[in-house]
Scaffold this motif. Structure first.
Motif, PDB file in Angstrom:
ATOM      1  N   LYS A  76       0.778  -1.238   0.000  1.00 47.19           N
ATOM      2  CA  LYS A  76       0.000   0.000   0.000  1.00 47.19           C
ATOM      3  C   LYS A  76       0.813   1.295   0.000  1.00 47.19           C
ATOM      4  O   LYS A  76       0.252   2.367  -0.223  1.00 47.19           O
ATOM      5  N   ASN A  77       2.133   1.222   0.232  1.00 44.50           N
ATOM      6  CA  ASN A  77       2.925   2.448   0.199  1.00 44.50           C
ATOM      7  C   ASN A  77       2.900   3.030  -1.212  1.00 44.50           C
ATOM      8  O   ASN A  77       3.115   2.317  -2.185  1.00 44.50           O
ATOM      9  N   GLN A  78       2.606   4.309  -1.313  1.00 45.12           N
ATOM     10  CA  GLN A  78       2.484   5.051  -2.571  1.00 45.12           C
ATOM     11  C   GLN A  78       1.266   4.636  -3.402  1.00 45.12           C
ATOM     12  O   GLN A  78       1.163   4.986  -4.572  1.00 45.12           O
ATOM     13  N   ALA A  79       0.337   3.893  -2.809  1.00 43.55           N
ATOM     14  CA  ALA A  79      -0.920   3.562  -3.488  1.00 43.55           C
ATOM     15  C   ALA A  79      -1.828   4.786  -3.444  1.00 43.55           C
ATOM     16  O   ALA A  79      -1.633   5.696  -2.633  1.00 43.55           O
ATOM     17  N   GLU A  80      -2.833   4.806  -4.298  1.00 47.68           N
ATOM     18  CA  GLU A  80      -3.735   5.948  -4.360  1.00 47.68           C
ATOM     19  C   GLU A  80      -5.015   5.675  -3.572  1.00 47.68           C
ATOM     20  O   GLU A  80      -5.640   4.635  -3.728  1.00 47.68           O
ATOM     21  N   LEU A  81      -5.369   6.625  -2.712  1.00 46.70           N
ATOM     22  CA  LEU A  81      -6.604   6.566  -1.928  1.00 46.70           C
ATOM     23  C   LEU A  81      -7.243   7.942  -1.976  1.00 46.70           C
ATOM     24  O   LEU A  81      -6.596   8.938  -1.628  1.00 46.70           O
ATOM     25  N   GLU A  82      -8.490   8.006  -2.430  1.00 43.17           N
ATOM     26  CA  GLU A  82      -9.221   9.271  -2.525  1.00 43.17           C
ATOM     27  C   GLU A  82      -8.452  10.293  -3.382  1.00 43.17           C
ATOM     28  O   GLU A  82      -8.432  11.488  -3.066  1.00 43.17           O
ATOM     29  N   GLY A  83      -7.772   9.813  -4.424  1.00 41.50           N
ATOM     30  CA  GLY A  83      -7.068  10.706  -5.336  1.00 41.50           C
ATOM     31  C   GLY A  83      -5.712  11.181  -4.860  1.00 41.50           C
ATOM     32  O   GLY A  83      -5.118  12.066  -5.456  1.00 41.50           O
ATOM     33  N   ARG A  84      -5.188  10.607  -3.790  1.00 41.55           N
ATOM     34  CA  ARG A  84      -3.880  11.020  -3.253  1.00 41.55           C
ATOM     35  C   ARG A  84      -2.985   9.804  -3.065  1.00 41.55           C
ATOM     36  O   ARG A  84      -3.453   8.743  -2.649  1.00 41.55           O
ATOM     37  N   LYS A  85      -1.689   9.964  -3.335  1.00 40.00           N
ATOM     38  CA  LYS A  85      -0.727   8.897  -3.059  1.00 40.00           C
ATOM     39  C   LYS A  85      -0.412   8.927  -1.571  1.00 40.00           C
ATOM     40  O   LYS A  85       0.085   9.928  -1.056  1.00 40.00           O
ATOM     41  N   ILE A  86      -0.703   7.832  -0.905  1.00 44.62           N
ATOM     42  CA  ILE A  86      -0.513   7.789   0.543  1.00 44.62           C
ATOM     43  C   ILE A  86       0.857   7.211   0.892  1.00 44.62           C
ATOM     44  O   ILE A  86       1.452   6.468   0.113  1.00 44.62           O
ATOM     45  N   ASN A  87       1.346   7.561   2.054  1.00 42.79           N
ATOM     46  CA  ASN A  87       2.603   7.030   2.592  1.00 42.79           C
ATOM     47  C   ASN A  87       2.248   6.037   3.679  1.00 42.79           C
ATOM     48  O   ASN A  87       1.507   6.374   4.603  1.00 42.79           O
ATOM     49  N   VAL A  88       2.779   4.824   3.568  1.00 43.36           N
ATOM     50  CA  VAL A  88       2.507   3.792   4.567  1.00 43.36           C
ATOM     51  C   VAL A  88       3.842   3.321   5.125  1.00 43.36           C
ATOM     52  O   VAL A  88       4.719   2.891   4.382  1.00 43.36           O
ATOM     53  N   GLU A  89       3.992   3.419   6.442  1.00 43.54           N
ATOM     54  CA  GLU A  89       5.212   3.000   7.127  1.00 43.54           C
ATOM     55  C   GLU A  89       4.833   2.226   8.373  1.00 43.54           C
ATOM     56  O   GLU A  89       3.764   2.426   8.937  1.00 43.54           O
ATOM     57  N   SER A  90       5.729   1.368   8.820  1.00 42.08           N
ATOM     58  CA  SER A  90       5.524   0.674  10.081  1.00 42.08           C
ATOM     59  C   SER A  90       5.549   1.718  11.191  1.00 42.08           C
ATOM     60  O   SER A  90       6.447   2.556  11.241  1.00 42.08           O
ATOM     61  N   ALA A  91       4.541   1.716  12.046  1.00 43.53           N
ATOM     62  CA  ALA A  91       4.444   2.724  13.107  1.00 43.53           C
ATOM     63  C   ALA A  91       5.493   2.479  14.171  1.00 43.53           C
ATOM     64  O   ALA A  91       5.769   1.345  14.559  1.00 43.53           O
ATOM     65  N   ARG A  92       6.086   3.556  14.641  1.00 43.49           N
ATOM     66  CA  ARG A  92       7.067   3.481  15.725  1.00 43.49           C
ATOM     67  C   ARG A  92       6.361   3.772  17.033  1.00 43.49           C
ATOM     68  O   ARG A  92       5.409   4.545  17.075  1.00 43.49           O
ATOM     69  N   PRO A  93       6.839   3.188  18.132  1.00 45.25           N
ATOM     70  CA  PRO A  93       6.211   3.481  19.435  1.00 45.25           C
ATOM     71  C   PRO A  93       6.426   4.945  19.799  1.00 45.25           C
ATOM     72  O   PRO A  93       7.420   5.556  19.411  1.00 45.25           O
ATOM     73  N   MET A  94       5.476   5.473  20.546  1.00 45.08           N
ATOM     74  CA  MET A  94       5.604   6.856  21.007  1.00 45.08           C
ATOM     75  C   MET A  94       6.751   6.951  21.995  1.00 45.08           C
ATOM     76  O   MET A  94       6.987   6.039  22.781  1.00 45.08           O
TER      77      MET A  94
END
Length: 139
Positions: A76-94
């Motif tokens: 899904k990284n750089q896939a298009e959602l609602e007309g925008r290329k989204i960035n998907v990364e593994s979330a880091r802990p706060m």
């Protein structure tokens, strides 16, 4: 209202296997985000981060395991959602500093500059030369 927000935050934080999703349209909903990632694997929860009613343009999607997180990043990284290329990364802990409750932001609105009161503005300057305007009229 704050009770609902606290409950939601606790629910999302229960899942360690999350992806960060950035560059979302402000119109994207939690349901749309969950549906978008459903073909990757079992989505436990999807949440758009908001400030008040307005989306901040990013969110988190929680999965059952780490393998699904890696698959989501690849697919899904750089896939298009609602007309925008989204960035998907593994979330880091706060970090420790951001996990503490943040104090409410106080207003930093500045007052207009008030140099003189209304009385002082109507008076002529005492040290201004009075005859300067008179000399220009004499010529």
């Amino acid at each position: 209202m704050s009770t609902i927000t606290e409950t939601k935050t606790t629910t999302v934080d229960q899942f360690p296997n999350k992806v960060f999703v950035g560059n979302l349209s402000f119109k994207t909903t939690d349901g749309q985000l969950k549906d978008f990632f459903s073909d990757v694997g079992d989505v436990k929860e999807a949440r758009i981060i908001t400030r008040g009613p307005r989306s901040l343009g990013y969110g988190f999607v929680a999965f059952a395991d780490e393998a699904t997180v890696n698959k989501a990043v690849e697919m899904k990284n750089q896939a298009e959602l609602e007309g925008r290329k989204i960035n998907v990364e593994s979330a880091r802990p706060m970090s420790e500093g951001t996990q503490e409750a943040r104090p409410a932001k106080t207003s930093t609105r500045r007052r207009p500059n008030r140099r003189a009161s209304g009385k002082d503005r109507s008076k002529a300057r005492v040290d201004a030369p009075q005859d300067a305007s008179d000399s220009s009229q004499q010529q």
